[in-house]
Design a protein around this motif. Structure first.
Motif, short mmCIF file in Angstrom:
data_model
loop_
_atom_site.label_atom_id
_atom_site.label_comp_id
_atom_site.label_asym_id
_atom_site.label_seq_id
_atom_site.Cartn_x
_atom_site.Cartn_y
_atom_site.Cartn_z
N GLY A 224 52.55 61.66 -44.98
CA GLY A 224 51.90 62.97 -45.10
C GLY A 224 52.96 63.70 -45.51
O GLY A 224 53.69 64.31 -44.51
N THR A 225 52.46 64.59 -46.29
CA THR A 225 53.93 65.65 -46.72
C THR A 225 53.05 66.89 -46.81
O THR A 225 51.53 67.71 -47.23
N LEU A 226 53.67 68.10 -46.28
CA LEU A 226 53.20 69.18 -46.44
C LEU A 226 54.55 70.17 -47.10
O LEU A 226 55.86 69.78 -46.96
N GLY A 227 54.13 71.46 -47.86
CA GLY A 227 55.25 71.75 -48.97
C GLY A 227 55.03 73.27 -49.63
O GLY A 227 54.04 73.50 -48.63
N GLN A 228 55.84 73.66 -49.51
CA GLN A 228 55.91 75.20 -50.59
C GLN A 228 55.02 75.09 -51.67
O GLN A 228 54.09 74.30 -52.03
N TYR A 229 53.73 75.88 -51.38
CA TYR A 229 53.09 76.39 -52.10
C TYR A 229 51.55 75.50 -52.61
O TYR A 229 50.90 75.03 -52.99
N GLY A 230 51.33 75.37 -50.82
CA GLY A 230 50.08 74.44 -50.77
C GLY A 230 50.27 72.98 -51.06
O GLY A 230 49.07 72.30 -50.82
N GLN A 231 50.86 72.46 -51.04
CA GLN A 231 51.43 71.72 -51.29
C GLN A 231 51.32 71.19 -49.40
O GLN A 231 51.23 70.55 -49.00
N ARG A 232 50.19 69.61 -50.01
CA ARG A 232 49.01 68.56 -49.28
C ARG A 232 49.33 67.65 -49.98
O ARG A 232 48.64 66.79 -51.06
N ARG A 233 49.63 66.54 -49.25
CA ARG A 233 49.70 64.98 -49.96
C ARG A 233 49.94 63.84 -48.03
O ARG A 233 50.37 63.59 -47.64
N LEU A 234 49.54 62.67 -48.65
CA LEU A 234 48.86 61.86 -48.05
C LEU A 234 48.43 60.45 -49.01
O LEU A 234 48.17 60.01 -49.62
N GLU B 221 47.17 67.43 -53.39
CA GLU B 221 46.84 68.87 -53.56
C GLU B 221 48.05 69.83 -54.03
O GLU B 221 48.88 70.14 -52.87
N SER B 222 47.52 70.79 -54.18
CA SER B 222 48.52 71.90 -53.95
C SER B 222 48.04 72.85 -55.53
O SER B 222 47.33 73.17 -55.83
N ASP B 223 48.64 74.02 -54.51
CA ASP B 223 48.21 75.89 -55.41
C ASP B 223 48.77 75.93 -56.52
O ASP B 223 48.67 77.04 -57.17
N GLY B 224 50.25 75.56 -56.38
CA GLY B 224 50.76 75.81 -57.58
C GLY B 224 51.81 76.72 -57.23
O GLY B 224 51.95 77.91 -56.41
N PHE B 225 53.40 77.01 -58.42
CA PHE B 225 54.32 77.20 -57.81
C PHE B 225 54.11 78.86 -58.48
O PHE B 225 54.88 79.76 -58.48
N TYR C 137 41.28 57.11 -60.58
CA TYR C 137 42.22 57.46 -60.53
C TYR C 137 41.46 58.70 -61.13
O TYR C 137 40.62 58.82 -61.99
N VAL C 138 41.95 59.73 -60.63
CA VAL C 138 40.94 61.38 -60.56
C VAL C 138 41.19 62.31 -60.13
O VAL C 138 42.16 62.55 -59.73
N THR C 139 41.68 63.59 -61.20
CA THR C 139 42.38 64.40 -61.04
C THR C 139 41.89 66.06 -61.74
O THR C 139 40.33 65.62 -62.59
N ARG C 140 41.62 67.26 -61.38
CA ARG C 140 41.42 68.72 -61.73
C ARG C 140 42.89 69.34 -61.56
O ARG C 140 43.42 69.12 -60.52
N PHE C 141 43.00 69.63 -62.85
CA PHE C 141 44.08 70.26 -63.05
C PHE C 141 43.59 71.57 -63.45
O PHE C 141 43.25 71.47 -64.97
#
Length: 736
Positions: free
Chosen positions: A226-236, A256-260, A292-296
């Protein structure tokens, strides 16, 4: 470097060096010991074809040998290897094609684990000389640069993941569109890189080279990360490996991420699963599947003069409607037939469904006062079959290694292109509405004859392409209801020669000379009725040397590629520029070193030049200088029963030529990671762009108008998309 996600403390890695490097059981004179980190070919414990015993494993090989590829063996062993003791991790040795040119290299997991690898761009950056630019958001295919080629989104680099082709033919956005964002980085076991177009197995879009990714899970059991990072980065990421074989696994990624900055958010989900199955009686199978699916969102570009005047900031976005959605579903099944003497045969079938909807606006209101927003859709379905056969034959008493291949691929494509208003997003013009069926049938052969310290390679490849196009908007006349739409078909064959000469100076040092004809298929909508499908022909040559050892592997080469009737597509303004004949030349070097236990390093550098033959003018956008360094170090901390891992990745990209005699800025990036593992728990800190460099991921020169109240102008201006600032993330791993 295994970092926090490597093997358990105290476990040993074992591997068996290959007795044959050609896939036929042949033991050629004075072969390289190991091809620049290339995982050894699969051979039986006793080489019955060659009649010799394999050499013993050196003591220092346990710390220096990268974990081998998890792909099913190219040549199934006659007997399964003995089981390892309970406290050791057994290694299933998988076969890969032996290197036959100076610039072929395999990058193992120990090198991939030296620096942060959180997405496909991080994985591709380790390829010698390759630049992967992600200037249009997290979900769009990367722009690739290699060996003097601006490959756009894949038209000059053939990409393959676990046997599945990635490049899409006749794509609406870019020829050879190769979206690798479905890859879960933790599953990339190794990269097999074949630069140039010198091997017979290289197919469509293998102009600057071919990159193959082999997949495998790191450890047996279940792993949660599990990853937490800056700019709302969340990953599992959840990975399951039920047995000893790293090639049998299932993995899920959610992120998912909010982006920089504005217009840089994304969300994605990916599933990949693979199984190796022993069917008995010498038969084995491999099944690979994924979704795989993404929205960006996409930030667009910033004009340099707007930045200098203060009207825009460095990380500004342009228009809010840019971005898109992507989905990809894929399946592959392969069967290795029972071995008969030196003959080995593999059969594979695969299918892919993909969809893309993309909106962007790179020019503002330059073309139309309603806005230049462009929406493209591309739905593709791919079905393919291929067969590979390798064996050894005697010709006048001399052993000749043969590799034969046959295959076919059928692509169905539905694509549209429409203009939309920036004010409300509604459409006001249809530009493309087409259905395409494109079929490629190919065959190739390659033979290698060793004579003392010399070895001679000769091969050839033929690709037959058939295209059917229905263009619903062709000849549309608003005054009439009839006569709308047009069907057309085309057919063509590309013939390519491959050749090489090798000379072994020592058991680990050899010289190479290589030649190959490569090609890229045409954009289907550009063809007329009955036209002979015009492949873009590439003639490439290379002179080089390589030295392969357990602790140090080195390669260097001088290369050149001539492209007949070349063109480059400027996707920022949607136009194709035909240049006539072009020439790429350059030099490259790569080094892999494991000088001390726990220390791993990979260094590479490429200098390239790309010109139009008739005028000697430089082609725009290619990368003249690319250098990369990946260094990792592991240290057991016996006092606390833990393993400390440190690593860094350095990237240098020199100024790239732009249109109108402009040049881009130099890019220098530093990524770093630190990890601590104790038993089943590991904690890892990843920092990308450690120096917080303000850099431009993409730079362009063209005319635009982003203020609809301003006077229209065709004067070219500089534009850029901002690269990411420093981004830190923390990952907790649980290994069960």
């Amino acid at each position: 470097m295994q970092s926090g996600h490597g093997q358990p403390i105290g476990a040993e890695s074992q591997s068996t060096p290959r007795a044959s490097d050609d896939g036929t059981g042949e033991a050629p004179p004075a072969p390289p010991a190991n091809t620049a980190g290339t995982p050894p070919d699969t051979t039986p414990a006793t080489n019955s074809a060659a009649g010799e015993e394999p050499p013993p494993v050196p003591e220092n090989a346990r710390a220096s040998t990268p974990e081998p590829s998890p792909e099913p063996p190219a040549f199934p062993p006659e007997a399964a290897p003995p089981e390892a003791p309970a406290k050791q991790r057994s290694t299933v040795v998988r076969g890969t094609r032996p290197a036959r040119s100076a610039a072929e290299v395999t990058i193992g997991r120990d090198i991939l684990d030296t620096a942060p690898r959180l997405n496909a761009v991080d994985v591709l950056r380790v390829v010698p000389g390759l630049v992967a630019s992600q200037h249009s958001g997290e979900g769009k295919a990367q722009q690739l640069f290699l060996r003097g080629f601006d490959a756009i989104h894949g038209q000059d680099v053939e990409l393959n993941v676990g046997g599945l082709p990635v490049n899409e033919v006749s794509h609406i956005h870019a020829l050879g569109y190769a979206d690798t964002n479905f890859i879960i980085p933790e599953l990339v076991q190794s990269l097999e890189v074949t630069e140039g177009s010198y091997r017979a197995f290289q197919g469509d879009f293998a102009v600057a080279g071919t990159v193959r990714m082999d997949l495998g899970a790191r450890e047996q059991g279940v792993e949660f990360a599990g990853t937490l990072g800056q700019y709302g980065q969340r990953r599992l990421v959840v990975t399951v490996r039920p047995g000893e074989d790293p090639g049998t696994f299932a993995a899920l990624e959610l992120g998912e991420s909010d982006g920089f900055g504005p217009q840089r958010g994304h969300g994605r989900a990916a599933l990949l699963a693979q199984a190796h199955v022993d069917l008995g009686h010498g038969l084995s199978a491999r099944v690979l599947g994924g979704s795989y699916v993404t929205r960006f969102d996409s930030p667009g570009v910033v004009r340099e003069d707007d930045l200098e005047s203060g009207r825009r900031s460095f990380y500004s976005g342009s228009f809010a409607r840019q971005g898109g959605t992507v989905s990809r579903h894929q399946f592959l099944i392969g069967v290795d037939l029972p071995r008969e003497g030196t003959a080995r045969t593999r059969l594979e079938a695969f299918g892919i469904l993909s969809d893309l909807r993309l909106r962007n606006n790179f020019t503002g209101y330059r073309v139309d006062d309603r806005g230049d927003g462009l929406e493209q859709t591309n739905g593709g379905s791919t079905l393919g079959l291929r067969a590979e056969h390798r064996r050894q034959v005697l010709v006048y008493g001399q052993p000749v290694a043969l590799e034969l291949g046959l295959g076919g691929r059928r692509d169905g494509i539905q694509q549209t292109q429409r203009r939309y208003r920036e004010t409300d997003g509604t459409f006001f013009a249809d530009e493309v509405d087409a259905d395409i069926t494109q079929t490629d049938v190919w065959g190739y052969a390659e033979a290698r004859l060793p004579v003392g310290r010399w070895a001679f390679r000769l091969g050839g490849r033929a690709d037959a392409l058939g295209v059917e196009v229905f263009d619903a908007l062709a000849f549309r006349d608003p005054r009439f209801y009839d006569g709308q739409g047009y069907s057309r078909s085309a057919f063509g064959v590309h013939w390519g020669a491959k050749a090489g000469v090798e000379y072994s100076l020592t058991d680990t040092w050899a010289l190479f000379a290589s030649y190959g004809d490569g090609f890229r298929s045409p954009q289907a909508r550009s063809l007329s009725e009955g036209e002979r499908a015009p492949f873009v022909d590439v003639h490439g040559a290379e002179l080089g040397t390589r030295s392969d050892g357990e602790r140090l592997s080195f390669q260097a080469s001088v290369f050149g590629s001539q492209v007949a009737d070349d063109f480059f597509f400027d996707h920022t303004v949607g136009t194709t520029v035909f240049t006539g004949q072009t020439l790429r030349t350059g030099i490259s070097a790569a080094l892999q070193s494991r000088p001390l236990p726990g220390l791993t390093a990979a260094l590479s550098g490429t200098l390239a030049n790309a010109t139009v033959t008739k005028t000697d003018a430089k082609l725009p956008y290619f990368a003249p200088l690319v250098a990369r360094a990946d260094v990792g170090w592991e240290k057991p901390l016996s006092a606390i029963g833990s393993l400390l891992s440190l690593g860094t990745g350095l990237t240098l990209i020199g100024p790239r030529p732009l249109p109108y005699d402009e040049f881009s800025h130099t890019v220098f990036l530093v990524d770093a990671e630190a990890a601590l593992r104790r038993g089943a728990l590991a904690l890892r800190l990843d920092v990308k762009n450690l120096l917080n460099t303000r850099w431009r991921d993409g730079e362009f020169v063209y005319s635009s108008r982003f203020d609809p109240a301003a006077q229209p102008s065709l004067v070219p201006a500089r534009h850029f998309t901002a690269g990411a600032p420093r981004v830190a993330s923390l990952t907790l791993e649980v290994h069960l």
